[in-house]
Design a protein around this motif. Structure first.
Motif, PDB file in Angstrom:
ATOM      1  N   GLN A 134       8.324  -3.202 -11.925  1.00  0.00           N
ATOM      2  CA  GLN A 134       9.617  -2.957 -12.353  1.00  0.00           C
ATOM      3  C   GLN A 134      10.669  -1.975 -11.629  1.00  0.00           C
ATOM      4  OE1 GLN A 134       8.819  -1.760 -16.439  1.00  0.00           O
ATOM      5  NE2 GLN A 134       8.412  -3.916 -17.227  1.00  0.00           N
ATOM      6  N   GLY A 135      11.801  -2.067 -11.929  1.00  0.00           N
ATOM      7  CA  GLY A 135      12.585  -1.179 -11.286  1.00  0.00           C
ATOM      8  C   GLY A 135      13.376  -1.593  -9.869  1.00  0.00           C
ATOM      9  N   SER A 136      13.714  -0.553  -9.001  1.00  0.00           N
ATOM     10  CA  SER A 136      13.776  -0.714  -7.531  1.00  0.00           C
ATOM     11  C   SER A 136      12.829  -1.254  -6.935  1.00  0.00           C
ATOM     12  CB  SER A 136      14.718   0.555  -7.190  1.00  0.00           C
ATOM     13  OG  SER A 136      13.567   1.558  -7.061  1.00  0.00           O
ATOM     14  N   ALA A 137      13.273  -1.594  -5.662  1.00  0.00           N
ATOM     15  CA  ALA A 137      12.176  -2.003  -4.620  1.00  0.00           C
ATOM     16  C   ALA A 137      11.271  -0.686  -4.308  1.00  0.00           C
ATOM     17  CB  ALA A 137      12.942  -2.408  -3.336  1.00  0.00           C
ATOM     18  N   GLU A 138      11.750   0.328  -4.308  1.00  0.00           N
ATOM     19  CA  GLU A 138      10.869   1.387  -4.009  1.00  0.00           C
ATOM     20  C   GLU A 138       9.774   1.643  -5.159  1.00  0.00           C
ATOM     21  OE1 GLU A 138      14.662   1.779  -1.650  1.00  0.00           O
ATOM     22  OE2 GLU A 138      14.063   1.301  -3.715  1.00  0.00           O
ATOM     23  N   MET A 139      10.292   1.508  -6.318  1.00  0.00           N
ATOM     24  CA  MET A 139       9.306   2.008  -7.441  1.00  0.00           C
ATOM     25  C   MET A 139       8.468   0.696  -7.517  1.00  0.00           C
ATOM     26  SD  MET A 139      10.044   4.595  -8.959  1.00  0.00           S
ATOM     27  CE  MET A 139       9.105   4.198 -10.476  1.00  0.00           C
ATOM     28  N   GLN A 140       8.898  -0.515  -7.291  1.00  0.00           N
ATOM     29  CA  GLN A 140       7.880  -1.543  -7.267  1.00  0.00           C
ATOM     30  C   GLN A 140       6.812  -1.621  -6.040  1.00  0.00           C
ATOM     31  OE1 GLN A 140       9.633  -5.398  -7.107  1.00  0.00           O
ATOM     32  NE2 GLN A 140      11.269  -4.972  -8.537  1.00  0.00           N
ATOM     33  N   ASP A 141       7.175  -0.805  -5.146  1.00  0.00           N
ATOM     34  CA  ASP A 141       6.362  -0.740  -3.935  1.00  0.00           C
ATOM     35  C   ASP A 141       5.311   0.465  -4.545  1.00  0.00           C
ATOM     36  OD1 ASP A 141       8.442  -0.923  -1.218  1.00  0.00           O
ATOM     37  OD2 ASP A 141       7.501  -2.432  -2.146  1.00  0.00           O
ATOM     38  N   VAL A 142       5.623   1.600  -5.197  1.00  0.00           N
ATOM     39  CA  VAL A 142       4.711   2.531  -5.463  1.00  0.00           C
ATOM     40  C   VAL A 142       3.771   1.872  -6.723  1.00  0.00           C
ATOM     41  CG1 VAL A 142       4.629   4.603  -7.043  1.00  0.00           C
ATOM     42  CG2 VAL A 142       6.462   4.467  -5.206  1.00  0.00           C
ATOM     43  N   ALA A 143       4.416   1.080  -7.427  1.00  0.00           N
ATOM     44  CA  ALA A 143       3.330   0.577  -8.525  1.00  0.00           C
ATOM     45  C   ALA A 143       2.483  -0.424  -7.993  1.00  0.00           C
ATOM     46  CB  ALA A 143       4.114  -0.353  -9.512  1.00  0.00           C
ATOM     47  N   ALA A 144       2.896  -1.124  -6.806  1.00  0.00           N
ATOM     48  CA  ALA A 144       1.983  -2.117  -6.268  1.00  0.00           C
ATOM     49  C   ALA A 144       0.741  -1.178  -5.327  1.00  0.00           C
ATOM     50  CB  ALA A 144       2.652  -2.819  -5.097  1.00  0.00           C
ATOM     51  N   ALA A 145       1.130  -0.100  -4.865  1.00  0.00           N
ATOM     52  CA  ALA A 145       0.156   0.706  -4.264  1.00  0.00           C
ATOM     53  C   ALA A 145      -0.915   1.082  -5.468  1.00  0.00           C
ATOM     54  CB  ALA A 145       0.904   2.016  -3.613  1.00  0.00           C
ATOM     55  N   PHE A 146      -0.193   1.534  -6.416  1.00  0.00           N
ATOM     56  CA  PHE A 146      -1.296   1.997  -7.597  1.00  0.00           C
ATOM     57  C   PHE A 146      -2.219   0.662  -7.985  1.00  0.00           C
ATOM     58  CE2 PHE A 146       1.410   5.660  -8.696  1.00  0.00           C
ATOM     59  CZ  PHE A 146       0.537   6.528  -8.803  1.00  0.00           C
ATOM     60  N   ASN A 147      -1.686  -0.319  -8.054  1.00  0.00           N
ATOM     61  CA  ASN A 147      -2.442  -1.413  -8.513  1.00  0.00           C
ATOM     62  C   ASN A 147      -3.387  -1.809  -7.259  1.00  0.00           C
ATOM     63  OD1 ASN A 147      -1.174  -1.986 -11.130  1.00  0.00           O
ATOM     64  ND2 ASN A 147       0.326  -3.291 -10.215  1.00  0.00           N
ATOM     65  N   ALA A 148      -3.146  -1.416  -6.047  1.00  0.00           N
ATOM     66  CA  ALA A 148      -4.073  -1.803  -5.024  1.00  0.00           C
ATOM     67  C   ALA A 148      -5.252  -0.757  -5.057  1.00  0.00           C
ATOM     68  CB  ALA A 148      -3.415  -1.742  -3.746  1.00  0.00           C
ATOM     69  N   LEU A 149      -5.029   0.357  -5.427  1.00  0.00           N
ATOM     70  CA  LEU A 149      -5.902   1.472  -5.642  1.00  0.00           C
ATOM     71  C   LEU A 149      -6.682   1.328  -6.931  1.00  0.00           C
ATOM     72  CD1 LEU A 149      -7.011   4.264  -5.067  1.00  0.00           C
ATOM     73  CD2 LEU A 149      -5.373   5.336  -6.290  1.00  0.00           C
ATOM     74  N   LEU A 150      -6.209   0.779  -7.844  1.00  0.00           N
ATOM     75  CA  LEU A 150      -7.011   0.359  -9.044  1.00  0.00           C
ATOM     76  C   LEU A 150      -7.869  -0.850  -8.761  1.00  0.00           C
ATOM     77  CD1 LEU A 150      -4.313   0.881 -11.798  1.00  0.00           C
ATOM     78  CD2 LEU A 150      -6.276   2.185 -11.577  1.00  0.00           C
ATOM     79  N   ALA A 151      -7.367  -1.629  -8.195  1.00  0.00           N
ATOM     80  CA  ALA A 151      -8.399  -2.812  -7.902  1.00  0.00           C
ATOM     81  C   ALA A 151      -9.631  -2.560  -6.927  1.00  0.00           C
ATOM     82  CB  ALA A 151      -7.328  -4.065  -6.880  1.00  0.00           C
ATOM     83  N   ALA A 152      -8.999  -1.686  -5.680  1.00  0.00           N
ATOM     84  CA  ALA A 152     -10.233  -1.253  -4.957  1.00  0.00           C
ATOM     85  C   ALA A 152     -11.323  -0.574  -5.831  1.00  0.00           C
ATOM     86  CB  ALA A 152      -9.711  -0.214  -3.854  1.00  0.00           C
ATOM     87  N   LEU A 153     -10.889   0.426  -6.861  1.00  0.00           N
ATOM     88  CA  LEU A 153     -11.713   1.135  -7.365  1.00  0.00           C
ATOM     89  C   LEU A 153     -12.571   0.189  -8.437  1.00  0.00           C
ATOM     90  CD1 LEU A 153      -9.634   4.196  -8.648  1.00  0.00           C
ATOM     91  CD2 LEU A 153     -11.545   4.222  -6.889  1.00  0.00           C
TER      92      LEU A 153
END
Length: 337
Positions: free
Chosen positions: A90-109
């Motif tokens: 959600q939110g701006s493109a930058e915020m979406q990038d941060v959320a996507a990075a968190f999701n990638a980290l959670l998926a790897a874990l």
């Protein structure tokens, strides 16, 4: 005295007069502007100050609040038994990038957690087999007096199972330490070319591989920074693995090369049956073996990979079925002294 009068005569007067005239002209020209600013400046401040506060409030709502909300959602994952990679984009493109990075980290874990769970399941299974054999033999010996031959057979089974269990537990502990990075183990400069030559000589003298031919080639010297005995176990494991698959009359070749002056490449090749395309991606998986449980635990190559990666290197396998296999290890070259 005439010179003194000339120096202090009418010239300073005219200079002072010119300065006064200039000041008067400037005052006359800019007086309306100064008067306007004096009147309008409070009005400008009264208008711009609220606008500035509104702008700051808008930026806070647009940037800080979404970031704070994302932080709260990410921290909430700590209390979930199985955190999933489902943070909303959600939110701006930058915020979406941060959320996507968190999701990638959670998926790897999550993938790492699944791999660890599978590892524990496999370990429990591997430990149960020899333990069950030992228990059964012990029960059989305890039931009644046994004949000499039967007692000898049961004793042999107990010894073989206990030895296998001891090897399995030892390898498991070594693997756990290697995957943790061996952070507290001392590292030193080791000439892996000399190490490879020494191991080849030792393997050629091993009666288990008396009918296997060992050769070595490459650089005369290639130094890396490593835990010496750990890296020796890597080479020994690869050599024994290659020799066991080569069989009688087979060949094992080791090459050590310095590539581009930056890294050391060690290749161990054999002339065995090779590895099938289906099994090749699993060659370094824990407990994976094609030799049967009686001949291998399936932890050897997993330990090789863990040790190499703990030294900042990489290991890979290649094979043409029926024409042998090649295992390649790459490590950073030690800096010059």
């Amino acid at each position: 005295m005439g010179d003194g009068r000339a120096q202090g005569g009418p010239l300073p007067f005219f200079r002072s007069l010119r300065f006064r005239v200039t000041a008067l002209v400037v005052a006359v020209l800019f007086a309306p502007t100064l008067l306007y600013l004096r009147i309008e400046l409070p009005r400008l401040v009264a208008i711009t100050l609220p606008l500035s506060l509104l702008l700051a409030l808008w930026l806070t709502r647009r940037l800080v609040r979404p970031l704070e909300a994302l932080r709260r959602r990410a921290l909430a994952k700590i209390h979930e038994p199985t955190p999933s990679a489902d943070l909303p984009l959600q939110g701006s493109a930058e915020m979406q990038d941060v959320a996507a990075a968190f999701n990638a980290l959670l998926a790897a874990l999550a993938e790492r957690r699944k791999a660890n769970e599978a590892f524990v399941t496999d370990l429990v299974h591997e430990l149960k087999n020899p333990v069950a054999t030992i228990r059964g033999c012990a029960d059989a010996l305890a039931e009644a007096p046994a004949e000499h031959e039967r007692a000898a057979r049961l004793s042999r089974l107990l010894k073989e199972s206990s030895d296998r269990l001891d090897t399995l537990v030892s390898q498991f502990l070594e693997l756990a330490r290697a995957e943790a990075g061996m952070l507290h183990e001392a590292r030193e400069r080791v000439d892996v070319a000399a190490l490879a030559r020494g191991l080849v000589v030792a393997m050629a003298d091993d009666e288990r591989f008396a009918k296997v031919r060992f050769t070595v080639s490459g650089a005369s010297s290639a130094r890396v920074v490593c835990v010496a005995y750990r890296f020796e176990s890597v080479l020994r494991n690869l050599l024994e693995n290659a020799a066991s698959f080569s069989g009688d009359g087979g060949k094992v070749h080791v090459s050590v090369d310095v590539v581009e002056g930056r890294r050391v490449e060690i290749r161990v090749s054999d002339t065995g049956s090779g590895i099938s395309a289906e099994d090749l991606p699993r060659a370094f998986d824990r407990f994976f073996t094609t030799r049967g449980r009686e001949q291998g635990s399936g932890l050897g190559l997993a330990l090789v990979r863990a040790i190499v990666e703990a030294h900042g290197g990489a290991v890979s396998a290649a094979s043409n079925p029926g024409r042998g296999a090649t295992f390649a290890v790459e490590l950073p070259l030690a800096p010059a002294l």
